[in-house]
Design a protein around this motif. Structure first.
Motif, PDB file in Angstrom:
ATOM      1  N   LYS A   1      77.303  66.833  51.045  1.00  0.00           N
ATOM      2  CA  LYS A   1      77.934  66.767  51.021  1.00  0.00           C
ATOM      3  C   LYS A   1      77.254  67.239  48.778  1.00  0.00           C
ATOM      4  O   LYS A   1      76.096  67.669  48.500  1.00  0.00           O
ATOM      5  N   LYS A   2      78.375  68.054  48.186  1.00  0.00           N
ATOM      6  CA  LYS A   2      77.966  68.339  46.923  1.00  0.00           C
ATOM      7  C   LYS A   2      78.093  66.827  45.511  1.00  0.00           C
ATOM      8  O   LYS A   2      78.547  66.233  45.318  1.00  0.00           O
ATOM      9  N   GLU A   3      77.140  66.560  44.741  1.00  0.00           N
ATOM     10  CA  GLU A   3      76.134  65.915  43.969  1.00  0.00           C
ATOM     11  C   GLU A   3      76.376  66.387  42.715  1.00  0.00           C
ATOM     12  O   GLU A   3      74.850  66.725  42.402  1.00  0.00           O
ATOM     13  N   GLU A   4      77.202  66.336  42.044  1.00  0.00           N
ATOM     14  CA  GLU A   4      76.671  67.157  40.970  1.00  0.00           C
ATOM     15  C   GLU A   4      76.722  68.286  40.809  1.00  0.00           C
ATOM     16  O   GLU A   4      77.432  68.998  40.976  1.00  0.00           O
ATOM     17  N   GLU A   5      75.150  69.362  40.193  1.00  0.00           N
ATOM     18  CA  GLU A   5      75.011  70.289  40.286  1.00  0.00           C
ATOM     19  C   GLU A   5      74.403  71.076  41.604  1.00  0.00           C
ATOM     20  O   GLU A   5      73.529  71.973  41.502  1.00  0.00           O
ATOM     21  N   ILE A   6      73.512  70.090  42.702  1.00  0.00           N
ATOM     22  CA  ILE A   6      72.926  70.183  43.202  1.00  0.00           C
ATOM     23  C   ILE A   6      73.668  69.932  45.002  1.00  0.00           C
ATOM     24  O   ILE A   6      74.908  68.610  44.995  1.00  0.00           O
ATOM     25  N   TRP A   7      73.352  70.521  45.797  1.00  0.00           N
ATOM     26  CA  TRP A   7      73.708  70.068  47.658  1.00  0.00           C
ATOM     27  C   TRP A   7      72.974  69.322  47.735  1.00  0.00           C
ATOM     28  O   TRP A   7      72.187  69.678  48.067  1.00  0.00           O
ATOM     29  N   LEU A   8      73.496  67.980  48.348  1.00  0.00           N
ATOM     30  CA  LEU A   8      72.643  67.052  49.358  1.00  0.00           C
ATOM     31  C   LEU A   8      72.373  67.146  50.688  1.00  0.00           C
ATOM     32  O   LEU A   8      74.500  67.262  50.908  1.00  0.00           O
ATOM     33  N   ILE A   9      72.168  67.948  51.484  1.00  0.00           N
ATOM     34  CA  ILE A   9      71.818  67.425  52.983  1.00  0.00           C
ATOM     35  C   ILE A   9      71.091  66.737  53.330  1.00  0.00           C
ATOM     36  O   ILE A   9      69.753  66.579  53.718  1.00  0.00           O
ATOM     37  N   GLU A  10      71.473  65.633  53.978  1.00  0.00           N
ATOM     38  CA  GLU A  10      71.310  64.898  54.451  1.00  0.00           C
ATOM     39  C   GLU A  10      70.931  65.027  56.505  1.00  0.00           C
ATOM     40  O   GLU A  10      72.060  65.288  57.149  1.00  0.00           O
ATOM     41  N   MET A  11      69.744  64.693  56.682  1.00  0.00           N
ATOM     42  CA  MET A  11      69.178  65.000  58.346  1.00  0.00           C
ATOM     43  C   MET A  11      69.037  64.068  58.521  1.00  0.00           C
ATOM     44  O   MET A  11      68.134  63.324  57.910  1.00  0.00           O
ATOM     45  N   SER A  12      67.806  63.731  59.812  1.00  0.00           N
ATOM     46  CA  SER A  12      67.007  62.598  60.512  1.00  0.00           C
ATOM     47  C   SER A  12      66.258  62.715  61.810  1.00  0.00           C
ATOM     48  O   SER A  12      67.300  63.446  62.706  1.00  0.00           O
ATOM     49  N   ALA A  13      64.859  62.731  61.697  1.00  0.00           N
ATOM     50  CA  ALA A  13      64.194  63.575  62.811  1.00  0.00           C
ATOM     51  C   ALA A  13      64.676  62.599  64.183  1.00  0.00           C
ATOM     52  O   ALA A  13      65.399  61.317  64.149  1.00  0.00           O
ATOM     53  N   SER A  14      64.877  63.317  65.114  1.00  0.00           N
ATOM     54  CA  SER A  14      65.019  63.385  66.200  1.00  0.00           C
ATOM     55  C   SER A  14      64.364  63.747  67.406  1.00  0.00           C
ATOM     56  O   SER A  14      63.580  64.396  66.892  1.00  0.00           O
ATOM     57  N   ASN A  15      64.167  62.774  68.748  1.00  0.00           N
ATOM     58  CA  ASN A  15      63.989  63.035  69.782  1.00  0.00           C
ATOM     59  C   ASN A  15      64.712  64.531  70.660  1.00  0.00           C
ATOM     60  O   ASN A  15      63.986  63.876  71.884  1.00  0.00           O
ATOM     61  N   GLU A  16      65.752  64.067  70.240  1.00  0.00           N
ATOM     62  CA  GLU A  16      66.744  64.659  70.864  1.00  0.00           C
ATOM     63  C   GLU A  16      66.267  66.484  71.328  1.00  0.00           C
ATOM     64  O   GLU A  16      66.294  66.543  73.022  1.00  0.00           O
ATOM     65  N   GLY A  17      65.229  66.644  71.167  1.00  0.00           N
ATOM     66  CA  GLY A  17      64.973  68.351  71.728  1.00  0.00           C
ATOM     67  C   GLY A  17      63.754  67.706  72.973  1.00  0.00           C
ATOM     68  O   GLY A  17      64.037  68.719  73.245  1.00  0.00           O
TER      69      GLY A  17
END
Length: 530
Positions: free
Chosen positions: A364-380
């Protein structure tokens, strides 16, 4: 390591049609070497363009003189290999009249020192922002061939396990140091660092040495980014120490009592890259290499918002949440602040190992910066376990190393797969690998490459080893007979091919309830790349 190829991430090209009359070329090259090891001078346009077009795995920094600008300008605008363009005005021409609009133009420089300073700034910037992300749809794993759909993810899941099992001795250390000395033979700065490593290095200091960002950092980062296991094999002595250091620091973090850890990284991406993230929201993400992040959000935001002379880049903040209660020792995250000699107050760094996977939660875009939220996972790790089970249903009891070699072949990395299997055969006296399975796998790689005569020799050696073992391994030999039959058919020996296939069929009828040849890895039954 061949000196004709670039083992680092940047190729610096200096284009000057008057290069032969340039009395300062040697000094210029020496000065540029202090910034970037791989420097190439070109004086003719066509060879220069052809050379740029031949580059696939590096970014190109191009320096051109003002007098040559009109010659090269229209030829470089569409070349994706070029990362930055610098104009050197050595003749001190009034450049106010120069009209050159390009999103990758960094600037026009009258003095070599100022040019070099600008190149260094862009090298540092690329190191911060150059990441290769891959995306995977978890829902497809259940129904599709894992080796085809998730090759990158599986490669990074296996590589560390394989490194831990490779020979670790003074011979491996000597091989690495000799290779580095040969590669950097003309770079006094790196040769000095290599000698220092040879004389002072201790295994417990692997993280500190990696974070110096010298030859170790640059070659390993490139090898991981392009999945070059040939290079990692050469560095196996150091890589094993580095992996063990990361595991130790991960265990310290896990015992610290902290449950949820949120880290950040400020980067710059193109609009196309941001769109790719938006399209894959909810899916898994991997990064080709180690990912260094900061516990301090403000420091990461400042990094992302640094002004850039490249107009095609946008500020992005990666925010990664880690639930340390759920991550095991197969998903490594480590606090590396104490090991970074260049660290300052605003650097509280956390490093993610290359084998970790992330869930892409939101973009999502927050003012002048894009925010990319991720979570570390054991799925690999879970995907790797499923791949191992599926592979063992085709060929029983394959070791992790042989599975990895076959995966590289499945990805179309035939030369690397061949070299890896040859290393395993050479080291077979100490690693207790199944020689027949190694020879069979090497035969299949060579068959992929069209080297049928050599492939057949390895098949025959594997077949003889199986039939002469006690007890004999008749069941395992059927697929080898079938492969030899394929080769003889391709060579036009149809009667001989029929004989081999009938022998294979007879064994399957005797030992199996249904005829089911292992064709998943056969060169005539699957595509060569993913």
């Amino acid at each position: 390591m061949s000196r004709t190829s670039n083992k680092e991430d940047i190729t610096l090209i200096w284009f000057d049609s008057n290069v032969e009359s340039n009395n300062h070329e040697i000094q210029t090259k020496k000065q540029l070497h202090q910034i970037n090891d791989y420097v190439v001078f070109h004086g003719e346009l066509k060879p220069c363009i052809n050379f740029i077009q031949s580059i696939y795995n590096e970014k190109v920094f191009l320096v051109a003189s003002t007098t040559d600008l009109s010659k090269i300008l229209h030829r470089i605008t569409s070349l994706s290999q070029i990362e930055c363009i610098f104009i050197f005005n050595s003749e001190k021409i009034d450049h106010q009249h120069i009209v050159f609009e390009h999103p990758k133009l960094i600037g026009i420089y009258n003095k070599l020192d100022l040019l070099c300073l600008s190149i260094q700034e862009q090298v540092d910037s690329l190191e911060q922002h150059s990441k290769t992300f891959s995306f995977f749809d978890h829902d497809e794993y259940v129904t599709k061939n894992l080796s085809k759909q998730t090759a990158d993810l599986l490669w990074f899941q296996f590589y560390r396990d394989v490194l831990f099992q490779l020979p670790y001795d003074e011979e491996a250390k000597r091989e690495m140091i000799d290779a580095c000395r040969f590669y950097y033979m003309d770079n006094a700065k790196e040769l000095e660092m290599i000698s220092k490593f040879e004389n002072e290095y201790r295994s417990e200091e692997a993280l500190r040495w990696y974070l110096k960002k010298s030859f170790l950092y640059r070659i390993i980062s490139k090898a991981l980014r392009i999945k070059d296991f040939d290079e990692l094999y050469t560095f196996r002595y150091f890589m094993k120490d580095l992996s063990e250091s990361l595991v130790r620091e991960h265990q310290k973090l896990a015992r610290s009592g902290k449950e949820i850890l949120i880290t950040y990284q400020g980067i710059k991406l193109t609009n196309d890259q941001i769109e790719k993230f938006k399209e894959n929201e909810g899916k898994l993400v991997t990064v080709n290499g180690f990912l260094t992040t900061n516990i301090l959000r403000s420091a990461a935001v400042n990094q992302a918002m640094k002004p850039s002379k490249q107009t095609n880049l946008t500020a992005v903040l990666l925010a990664i949440q880690c639930d340390l209660r759920q991550l095991n020792n197969c998903a490594i995250v480590a606090d590396i602040t104490q090991f970074n000699e260049t660290s300052y107050e605003e650097q509280k760094e956390v490093l993610f190992d290359a084998n970790i996977t992330f869930r892409l939660d939101s973009v999502k875009k927050e003012e002048e910066i894009w925010l990319i939220e991720m979570s570390a996972s054991n799925e690999g790790q879970l995907i790797k376990e499923k791949y191992i089970k599926d592979s063992h249903r085709q060929i029983q009891d394959l070791s992790i190393k042989i599975l990895f070699g076959r995966l590289m072949c499945d990805m179309g990395q035939w030369n690397q797969s061949q070299h890896f299997f040859q290393h395993l055969l050479y080291d077979s006296n100490s690693n207790s690998e199944d020689l027949a399975k190694l020879e069979r796998s090497l035969g299949e790689v060579l068959q992929w490459k069209g080297e049928w005569t050599r492939a057949r020799k390895y098949y025959e050696w594997a077949y003889d080893r199986m039939t002469n073992s006690k007890p004999t391994r008749i069941k395992d030999s059927a697929d080898i007979l079938f492969n030899i039959g394929e080769i003889t058919y391709l060579e036009g020996n149809y009667e001989e091919a029929q004989d081999y296939c009938e022998r294979a069929l007879a064994i399957h009828k005797e030992y199996y309830s249904s005829v089911n040849f292992d064709k998943s890895y056969s060169p005539n039954h699957q595509s060569s790349s993913l």
